[in-house]
Scaffold this active site. Structure first.
Site, PDB file in Angstrom:
ATOM      1  N   VAL A  21       0.814  -1.218   0.000  1.00  0.00           N
ATOM      2  CA  VAL A  21       0.000   0.000   0.000  1.00  0.00           C
ATOM      3  C   VAL A  21       0.846   1.266   0.000  1.00  0.00           C
ATOM      4  O   VAL A  21       1.959   1.292   0.520  1.00  0.00           O
ATOM      5  CB  VAL A  21      -1.041   0.047   1.143  1.00  0.00           C
ATOM      6  CG1 VAL A  21      -1.967  -1.148   1.095  1.00  0.00           C
ATOM      7  CG2 VAL A  21      -0.392   0.179   2.495  1.00  0.00           C
ATOM      8  N   GLU A  22       0.256   2.285  -0.600  1.00  0.00           N
ATOM      9  CA  GLU A  22       0.944   3.565  -0.721  1.00  0.00           C
ATOM     10  C   GLU A  22       0.443   4.530   0.347  1.00  0.00           C
ATOM     11  O   GLU A  22       1.154   5.416   0.800  1.00  0.00           O
ATOM     12  CB  GLU A  22       0.617   4.098  -2.127  1.00  0.00           C
ATOM     13  CG  GLU A  22       0.957   5.519  -2.400  1.00  0.00           C
ATOM     14  CD  GLU A  22       0.109   6.053  -3.554  1.00  0.00           C
ATOM     15  OE1 GLU A  22      -0.843   6.816  -3.305  1.00  0.00           O
ATOM     16  OE2 GLU A  22       0.413   5.679  -4.702  1.00  0.00           O
ATOM     17  N   THR A  23      -0.820   4.316   0.778  1.00  0.00           N
ATOM     18  CA  THR A  23      -1.454   5.236   1.716  1.00  0.00           C
ATOM     19  C   THR A  23      -2.098   4.471   2.862  1.00  0.00           C
ATOM     20  O   THR A  23      -2.754   3.451   2.629  1.00  0.00           O
ATOM     21  CB  THR A  23      -2.572   6.026   0.985  1.00  0.00           C
ATOM     22  OG1 THR A  23      -1.966   6.779  -0.075  1.00  0.00           O
ATOM     23  CG2 THR A  23      -3.314   6.971   1.908  1.00  0.00           C
ATOM     24  N   GLN A 254      -4.752   0.966  -3.370  1.00  0.00           N
ATOM     25  CA  GLN A 254      -3.421   1.281  -2.813  1.00  0.00           C
ATOM     26  C   GLN A 254      -3.532   1.810  -1.392  1.00  0.00           C
ATOM     27  O   GLN A 254      -2.581   2.347  -0.842  1.00  0.00           O
ATOM     28  CB  GLN A 254      -2.776   2.378  -3.647  1.00  0.00           C
ATOM     29  CG  GLN A 254      -2.635   2.030  -5.096  1.00  0.00           C
ATOM     30  CD  GLN A 254      -1.201   1.718  -5.403  1.00  0.00           C
ATOM     31  OE1 GLN A 254      -0.332   2.495  -5.117  1.00  0.00           O
ATOM     32  NE2 GLN A 254      -0.971   0.547  -5.958  1.00  0.00           N
TER      33      GLN A 254
END
Ligand code: PLP
Ligand code: CA
Length: 313
Positions: A21-23, A254
């Site tokens: 994940v990015e966030t 994400q």
């Protein structure tokens, strides 16, 4: 127990989740703090995730403070965050009206505390402390109607401002019959009047000792008298997620939603197509999560946010 929630997240799955994940979207009460106390290990975990380049966003259903009020709370607890990282249901109510181009010659009647109006003279972050004012929407009600009484003399009418074109209902510890009647008149006498709920939480945890009636009770009063359904901006409704995803251009797959409550945080994540991590540092127990009667299953669960620290390389 149900295989989906049989055991806490394994080390390998933790690492895979953080890598994927990015966030991270964090719910606040029960994940970051409990009441006014910081939950153990949160500063270190936030620092680690920032070092890894993750985007961090903090979302709360509690409408009693503006975003500036929450910023102050984070900073007072020693957590460095920026104004753009915090989203409250008080902000969301104003952002929703702004998004539908609410006519600026009309007004909003507020059942709720200062967070929604945002009028505070002591803010360090003025643009974030003026939720309705900040989007140029006129308002009445709120705290200034906290002491008002209804006179019930024979033939007495209660007047209301015909320019009110929306009612916002948020958590209000000074809710009274005057406010309920005023909001009811606005909605009933103007079929186009918007009815907005900051959130529908049935209970809230003002103290550890017991559960307290949440904003669902205040919204319920107005639902009952008007027979109208509100538009909800808080979790689990999608408004805040759509707003955040658009604002930052983030793909929903994400994002990992981290929360302590099944019917708000985890539903918000599941309905929005996010990955979900339940923490047991707030209102949900492992027994409740695993009970036959619970049908809301997060992807993973763990005891507290700081359990993620073991992914540190
Ligand atoms: N509403 C009120 C009035 C609260 O006091 C709380 C928690 O303290 C909440 C909602 C839920 O907040 P959160 O979404 O941060 O868990
Ligand atoms: Ca919570």
């Amino acid at each position: 127990c149900n295989p989906a929630v049989c055991a806490p997240i394994a080390e390998d799955d933790k690492r895979a989740l953080v890598d994927a994940v990015e966030t991270f979207i964090f719910d606040c009460d029960g994940v970051i703090w409990k009441g006014d106390s910081l939950i153990e290990g949160v500063p270190e975990t936030i620092a680690m995730l920032r070092d890894m380049g993750k985007r961090l966003i903090f979302v709360t259903n509690n409408s009693t403070k503006s975003r500036a009020g929450y910023l102050k709370k984070f900073l007072d607890l020693g957590l460095e965050i920026t104004a753009d990282e915090v989203f409250s249901s008080s902000f969301a109510a104003a952002a929703y009206l702004d998004s539908i181009d609410f006519p600026r010659d009309k007004k909003v009647y507020v059942v709720g505390e200062t967070g929604i109006l945002g009028a505070s003279s002591s803010s360090h972050w003025p643009p974030y402390d003026r939720e309705l004012d900040g989007v140029g929407i006129q308002h009445l009600g709120g705290e200034s109607d906290g002491d008002k009484k209804v006179t019930l003399a024979s033939g007495q009418l209660m007047e209301h401002d015909p320019d009110v074109a929306a009612v916002i209902v948020g958590f209000d510890r000074n809710v009274n019959y005057y406010k309920i009647q005023y909001a009811t008149l606005c909605i009933r006498e103007n079929p186009g009047c918007k009815f907005i709920a900051t959130n529908m939480d049935a209970v809230t945890h003002l103290t550890d000792a017991q559960e307290w009636a949440g904003n669902g009770s205040m919204v319920g009063a107005i639902k009952g008298s008007t027979k109208r359904e509100p538009f909800v901006v808080g979790k689990p409704a999608p408004f805040m997620l759509d707003y955040i995803a658009n604002k930052f251009g983030i793909k929903k797959n994400q994002i990992c939603m981290v929360g302590d409550r099944l019917d708000t945080d985890i539903m918000f994540g599941i309905d929005g197509g996010l990955r979900t991590l339940l923490v047991l540092s707030g209102v949900t127990s492992e027994t409740e999560l695993q009970s036959e009667s619970n049908s809301i299953h997060p992807d993973h669960y763990t005891s507290k946010l700081a359990d993620l620290l073991t992914v540190k390389k």
